[in-house]
Design an enzyme around this catalytic site. Structure first.
Site, mmCIF file in Angstrom:
data_model
loop_
_atom_site.group_PDB
_atom_site.id
_atom_site.type_symbol
_atom_site.label_atom_id
_atom_site.label_comp_id
_atom_site.label_asym_id
_atom_site.label_seq_id
_atom_site.Cartn_x
_atom_site.Cartn_y
_atom_site.Cartn_z
ATOM 1 N N CYS A 163 45.139 35.707 48.128
ATOM 2 C CA CYS A 163 43.722 35.349 48.078
ATOM 3 C C CYS A 163 42.932 36.386 47.302
ATOM 4 O O CYS A 163 42.108 37.127 47.849
ATOM 5 C CB CYS A 163 43.151 35.197 49.482
ATOM 6 N N CYS A 343 41.193 28.545 44.786
ATOM 7 C CA CYS A 343 40.498 29.661 45.413
ATOM 8 C C CYS A 343 39.120 29.176 45.835
ATOM 9 O O CYS A 343 38.237 29.009 44.990
ATOM 10 C CB CYS A 343 40.386 30.833 44.436
#
Length: 400
Positions: A163, A343
């Site tokens: 991430c 994302c």
């Protein structure tokens, strides 16, 4: 095979999002599966950014590991410490040897809290935190909530991390809070990024530049944190373009540490010889190991050159299952992974933009009728409520 070895047709090494997703799909296909993982609690880690931003509680992010383990799975609650691909064996931390016909490697990523001098000591102190640690995410919110003036520094390391947008997300959530309480004008916000742009795709980079500028964030691109002085509350930042170093005094620090494959895996014969981080050497499209065809890998630990996100796992899991089962039938591999990743970038406490892309860097939107290159309120609800529901009720059950 040693007399004390246990033999399984399919062994899944890791019980995170990748391992549980694969195991669930295999069980739905009627296959016997052994999962090796010592975890007591399973965490939906994307929620930790929202915990750090004061938008969710830590209790929402975890459930008992037993509750997500697919029914009928042979669950071995130990940690692995070695793989012998020549003997097709996994060695556990208690010395037990597990044999396999096929192996899926997905033990998750290793965070190097000691890679940057002074980082660990700073995190143990009162002014620094990281949403990458379960025990620290609530501390991030305490620091944000109590800050009314001074300098806040947010950093991101070079190299692949899970991430990768997390360093930006928490900066925006913090700034939105400070603006709401009337403190933003008295806080210098510094964002340190190793990349030449805010994001790899121009459309999303432009929106993030507008977001950062709107908050007055001081963005340092092509830059890295190289040292923390917790006593003096100073960070040393190097500009990789010029080679010059700058020292910044902080009142609040949020850090993301460098990451790699687990040491025991990175030093094994499964790792990519061209990778210093020890990622498992797989074909980027089939997810089959390049030298050991009975092994597959997915998730954060694989060598695929895409974003290390849960969204990538969602697309990788069916590819691994289809291709693994094909090898058991001596058939050609039918499935290909195109590098999809996403994302979800929170840009405020009520807005988000959803960046989706593949290996080619092409924008691959799941909602083609919606402009997800801009911050949107509906995307916030997807992040806050939709994605967690999808994760627990569909992805981990092999239905995504």
């Amino acid at each position: 095979m040693p007399a004390h070895a246990l033999r399984h047709e399919i062994v899944v090494l890791g019980g995170g999002s990748a391992g549980i997703s694969v195991a669930a799909r295999l069980r739905r296909r009627g296959r016997e599966v052994c999962v090796i993982d010592p975890a007591v609690t399973h965490y939906y880690q994307p929620l930790w950014t929202l915990v750090g931003g004061g938008c969710a509680g830590m209790g929402e992010s975890g459930r008992p590991q037993a509750s997500v383990m697919p029914k009928g799975t042979d669950w071995i609650r130990r940690a692995a410490e070695g793989i012998d691909p020549y003997q097709r064996q996994v060695t556990l931390d208690d010395g037990t040897v597990i044999g396999y016909r096929r192996l899926v490697v997905c033990p998750g990523i290793q965070i190097h809290w000691d890679a940057i001098p002074g980082m660990r000591e700073a995190l143990a102190g009162p002014r620094a935190s990281s949403n990458y640690a379960r025990e620290l995410a609530p501390k991030t919110w305490e620091l944000i909530r109590n800050m009314r003036s001074g300098t806040a520094v947010f950093t991101m390391p070079s190299g692949p991390v899970k991430c990768a947008g997390a360093a930006q997300k928490i900066a925006y959530l913090a700034c939105d809070h400070w603006r709401r309480v009337g403190a933003l004008q008295d806080i210098r916000v510094v964002l340190i990024m190793p990349t030449p742009a805010m994001f790899g795709l121009a459309a999303f980079a432009a929106e993030l530049e507008r977001t950062a500028a709107g908050y007055g964030i001081e963005v340092h691109l092509n830059s890295e944190l190289v040292q923390v002085d917790p006593d003096g509350r100073r960070v040393t930042v190097v500009d990789n373009t010029t080679g010059t170093a700058d020292s910044i005094t902080y009142d609040m620090l949020h850090v993301v540490a460098p990451q790699s494959a687990p040491d025991w895996l990175g030093s094994s014969s499964l790792s990519d010889p061209d990778s210093t981080a020890g990622w498992v050497d797989v074909d980027r499209y089939t997810l089959q190991h390049n030298r050991f065809p009975e092994i597959f890998a997915l998730g954060d630990v694989s060598s695929t050159p895409n974003a290390k996100t849960g969204a990538a796992v969602r697309k990788q899991a069916p590819v691994v299952v289809d291709n693994l089962l094909a090898t058991l039938r001596s058939r050609p591999l039918p499935a290909r992974y195109n590098g999809y990743g996403s994302c979800p970038l929170t840009t405020s406490r009520k807005t988000m933009l959803l960046a989706e892309f593949d290996y080619s860097g092409t924008h691959t939107p799941s909602f083609p009728l919606i402009d997800t290159t801009r911050s949107r309120r509906d995307m916030w609800y997807l992040k806050r409520y939709g994605l967690p529901f999808f994760y627990w009720n569909l992805m981990l059950r092999g239905r995504a």
